[in-house]
Design a protein around this motif. Sequence first.
Motif, PDB file in Angstrom:
ATOM      1  N   ILE A  24      28.077  44.557  46.925  1.00  0.00           N
ATOM      2  CA  ILE A  24      28.934  43.624  47.676  1.00  0.00           C
ATOM      3  C   ILE A  24      30.246  44.300  48.063  1.00  0.00           C
ATOM      4  CG2 ILE A  24      30.225  41.449  47.526  1.00  0.00           C
ATOM      5  CD1 ILE A  24      28.081  40.436  45.612  1.00  0.00           C
ATOM      6  N   ILE A  25      30.754  45.151  47.176  1.00  0.00           N
ATOM      7  CA  ILE A  25      32.057  45.779  47.404  1.00  0.00           C
ATOM      8  C   ILE A  25      31.957  46.942  48.377  1.00  0.00           C
ATOM      9  CG2 ILE A  25      33.916  47.102  46.303  1.00  0.00           C
ATOM     10  CD1 ILE A  25      33.388  45.419  43.756  1.00  0.00           C
ATOM     11  N   LEU A  62      38.715  46.151  48.750  1.00  0.00           N
ATOM     12  CA  LEU A  62      39.795  45.722  47.868  1.00  0.00           C
ATOM     13  C   LEU A  62      39.937  44.204  47.896  1.00  0.00           C
ATOM     14  CD1 LEU A  62      42.110  46.486  45.980  1.00  0.00           C
ATOM     15  CD2 LEU A  62      43.589  46.729  47.994  1.00  0.00           C
ATOM     16  N   ALA A  63      39.827  43.636  49.103  1.00  0.00           N
ATOM     17  CA  ALA A  63      39.916  42.181  49.240  1.00  0.00           C
ATOM     18  C   ALA A  63      38.754  41.501  48.514  1.00  0.00           C
ATOM     19  CB  ALA A  63      39.919  41.801  50.720  1.00  0.00           C
ATOM     20  N   ILE A  64      37.552  42.073  48.637  1.00  0.00           N
ATOM     21  CA  ILE A  64      36.374  41.515  47.952  1.00  0.00           C
ATOM     22  C   ILE A  64      36.568  41.573  46.446  1.00  0.00           C
ATOM     23  CG2 ILE A  64      33.913  41.862  47.492  1.00  0.00           C
ATOM     24  CD1 ILE A  64      33.665  42.869  50.403  1.00  0.00           C
ATOM     25  N   LEU A  65      37.100  42.682  45.961  1.00  0.00           N
ATOM     26  CA  LEU A  65      37.338  42.843  44.521  1.00  0.00           C
ATOM     27  C   LEU A  65      38.338  41.798  44.023  1.00  0.00           C
ATOM     28  CD1 LEU A  65      36.847  44.451  41.928  1.00  0.00           C
ATOM     29  CD2 LEU A  65      38.690  46.002  42.630  1.00  0.00           C
ATOM     30  N   ILE A  66      39.387  41.572  44.779  1.00  0.00           N
ATOM     31  CA  ILE A  66      40.398  40.570  44.396  1.00  0.00           C
ATOM     32  C   ILE A  66      39.772  39.172  44.356  1.00  0.00           C
ATOM     33  CG2 ILE A  66      42.519  39.406  45.134  1.00  0.00           C
ATOM     34  CD1 ILE A  66      43.431  42.151  46.255  1.00  0.00           C
ATOM     35  N   LEU A  68      36.603  38.461  43.815  1.00  0.00           N
ATOM     36  CA  LEU A  68      35.718  38.423  42.647  1.00  0.00           C
ATOM     37  C   LEU A  68      36.511  38.180  41.357  1.00  0.00           C
ATOM     38  CD1 LEU A  68      33.245  41.350  43.448  1.00  0.00           C
ATOM     39  CD2 LEU A  68      32.663  38.924  43.251  1.00  0.00           C
ATOM     40  N   ILE A  69      37.669  38.812  41.252  1.00  0.00           N
ATOM     41  CA  ILE A  69      38.517  38.630  40.068  1.00  0.00           C
ATOM     42  C   ILE A  69      38.987  37.179  39.971  1.00  0.00           C
ATOM     43  CG2 ILE A  69      40.757  39.219  39.053  1.00  0.00           C
ATOM     44  CD1 ILE A  69      40.314  42.085  40.101  1.00  0.00           C
ATOM     45  N   ILE A  70      39.341  36.584  41.119  1.00  0.00           N
ATOM     46  CA  ILE A  70      39.800  35.192  41.133  1.00  0.00           C
ATOM     47  C   ILE A  70      38.663  34.239  40.752  1.00  0.00           C
ATOM     48  CG2 ILE A  70      40.633  33.321  42.617  1.00  0.00           C
ATOM     49  CD1 ILE A  70      42.164  35.491  44.215  1.00  0.00           C
ATOM     50  N   ILE A  71      37.456  34.496  41.283  1.00  0.00           N
ATOM     51  CA  ILE A  71      36.316  33.599  41.049  1.00  0.00           C
ATOM     52  C   ILE A  71      35.730  33.787  39.652  1.00  0.00           C
ATOM     53  CG2 ILE A  71      33.960  33.042  41.771  1.00  0.00           C
ATOM     54  CD1 ILE A  71      34.803  33.758  44.639  1.00  0.00           C
ATOM     55  N   LYS A  72      35.497  35.040  39.263  1.00  0.00           N
ATOM     56  CA  LYS A  72      34.798  35.333  38.004  1.00  0.00           C
ATOM     57  C   LYS A  72      35.721  35.318  36.780  1.00  0.00           C
ATOM     58  CE  LYS A  72      30.855  35.955  40.048  1.00  0.00           C
ATOM     59  NZ  LYS A  72      29.718  35.026  39.804  1.00  0.00           N
ATOM     60  N   LYS A  73      37.009  35.474  36.989  1.00  0.00           N
ATOM     61  CA  LYS A  73      37.998  35.483  35.906  1.00  0.00           C
ATOM     62  C   LYS A  73      37.584  36.413  34.748  1.00  0.00           C
ATOM     63  CE  LYS A  73      39.397  30.746  36.938  1.00  0.00           C
ATOM     64  NZ  LYS A  73      39.536  29.352  36.443  1.00  0.00           N
ATOM     65  N   PRO A  74      37.332  37.686  35.060  1.00  0.00           N
ATOM     66  CA  PRO A  74      36.824  38.602  34.031  1.00  0.00           C
ATOM     67  C   PRO A  74      37.837  38.938  32.935  1.00  0.00           C
ATOM     68  CG  PRO A  74      37.405  39.825  36.001  1.00  0.00           C
ATOM     69  CD  PRO A  74      37.541  38.369  36.346  1.00  0.00           C
ATOM     70  N   PHE A  75      39.126  38.724  33.208  1.00  0.00           N
ATOM     71  CA  PHE A  75      40.146  39.098  32.225  1.00  0.00           C
ATOM     72  C   PHE A  75      40.470  37.967  31.249  1.00  0.00           C
ATOM     73  CE2 PHE A  75      41.302  41.649  36.090  1.00  0.00           C
ATOM     74  CZ  PHE A  75      40.849  42.868  35.605  1.00  0.00           C
ATOM     75  N   SER A  76      39.767  36.833  31.375  1.00  0.00           N
ATOM     76  CA  SER A  76      40.065  35.696  30.498  1.00  0.00           C
ATOM     77  C   SER A  76      39.795  36.022  29.034  1.00  0.00           C
ATOM     78  CB  SER A  76      39.245  34.475  30.924  1.00  0.00           C
ATOM     79  OG  SER A  76      37.855  34.759  30.853  1.00  0.00           O
ATOM     80  N   GLU A  77      38.849  36.934  28.769  1.00  0.00           N
ATOM     81  CA  GLU A  77      38.524  37.311  27.388  1.00  0.00           C
ATOM     82  C   GLU A  77      39.717  37.941  26.679  1.00  0.00           C
ATOM     83  OE1 GLU A  77      35.537  40.417  25.081  1.00  0.00           O
ATOM     84  OE2 GLU A  77      34.847  39.408  26.885  1.00  0.00           O
ATOM     85  N   ILE A  78      40.543  38.660  27.456  1.00  0.00           N
ATOM     86  CA  ILE A  78      41.670  39.381  26.853  1.00  0.00           C
ATOM     87  C   ILE A  78      42.660  38.426  26.197  1.00  0.00           C
ATOM     88  CG2 ILE A  78      43.621  40.905  27.365  1.00  0.00           C
ATOM     89  CD1 ILE A  78      41.931  42.254  29.450  1.00  0.00           C
TER      90      ILE A  78
END
Length: 281
Positions: A24-25, A62-66, A68-78
């Motif tokens: 996708i990216i 870069l826009a797609i990655l941003i 994905l980060i907003i939708i998937k919230k991958p950093f919530s575990e931290i």
Amino acid sequence: MKKFNKLNLYIKILIILIKKYSRIIFIPFGIISFIATLGTTTPTILGIKNLHLWIAAFSLPLAILIILIIIKKPFSEIKKIKEGEILNIDEIKNLHLTPKIIIIGLSNVGKTTLINSFFHERFAKSRTQNIEGRIKIHKNQALCLIDMSGEQIYHAYQVLKLANFIVLMVDHSESHSSKKIVLSRQSDVRDFIEKIKDNVDGNYDDKKSIPSLFIVNKKDLWSESAEKSKEALQSNYKNIYKEWKNYFGDKSEYIEYTNKNDYDEKISSAVILDKICEGVK
């Protein structure tokens, strides 16, 4: 609260996200950059043909990655990676980067007391009735230590498939306060291990990839028994361990342990944490 350098964890999460959604990216980048190279009659800007397309080629991924980060919230575990943070089973399942260490064994074997010792808490305030995870940071490594009731074997079944490391605790006394050695406890240990093996067979394709510690707890009670009885206990548990190691492989290790501070040749809880951290690297 201990400080934890989370930068490496952020980088690791970002790499995992990019790998997972690489098509996708990067496919849009490939398409746009290919079109840009074909623009032979387009005037150059700053010495680059189709500069607007090249800007789009690099900006779109870069826009797609941003997004994905907003939708998937991958950093919530931290946010959960805090010393002593207590997690329920659903929160434990949502940990994808933090190694999950399950501590299993019969009731009153000393699982909760061992975990508390990692936090410099002397005794368990109450017996564990459900599955509970607790975050421990050791040598800049975050671990999720999972405790459960020894009376409920299905608790172990629930978390075995999540385990990155197994700590099996065995002993020879039916109570944490008793000084009486109960030889039948070893039969109970064998039965418990057989149930664990049966469950692991159904959840792991490669069980020999799971590192483990085989901890014989309450070593201090051996000094109360005759030398021959002590040797018999050690011999029996080492035989049980051999069966465990044959099943799980060379990533297993045997330890004789006690939480009594006045006992000679005591292995500290910090040493056990060192071994766990080494096993999940």
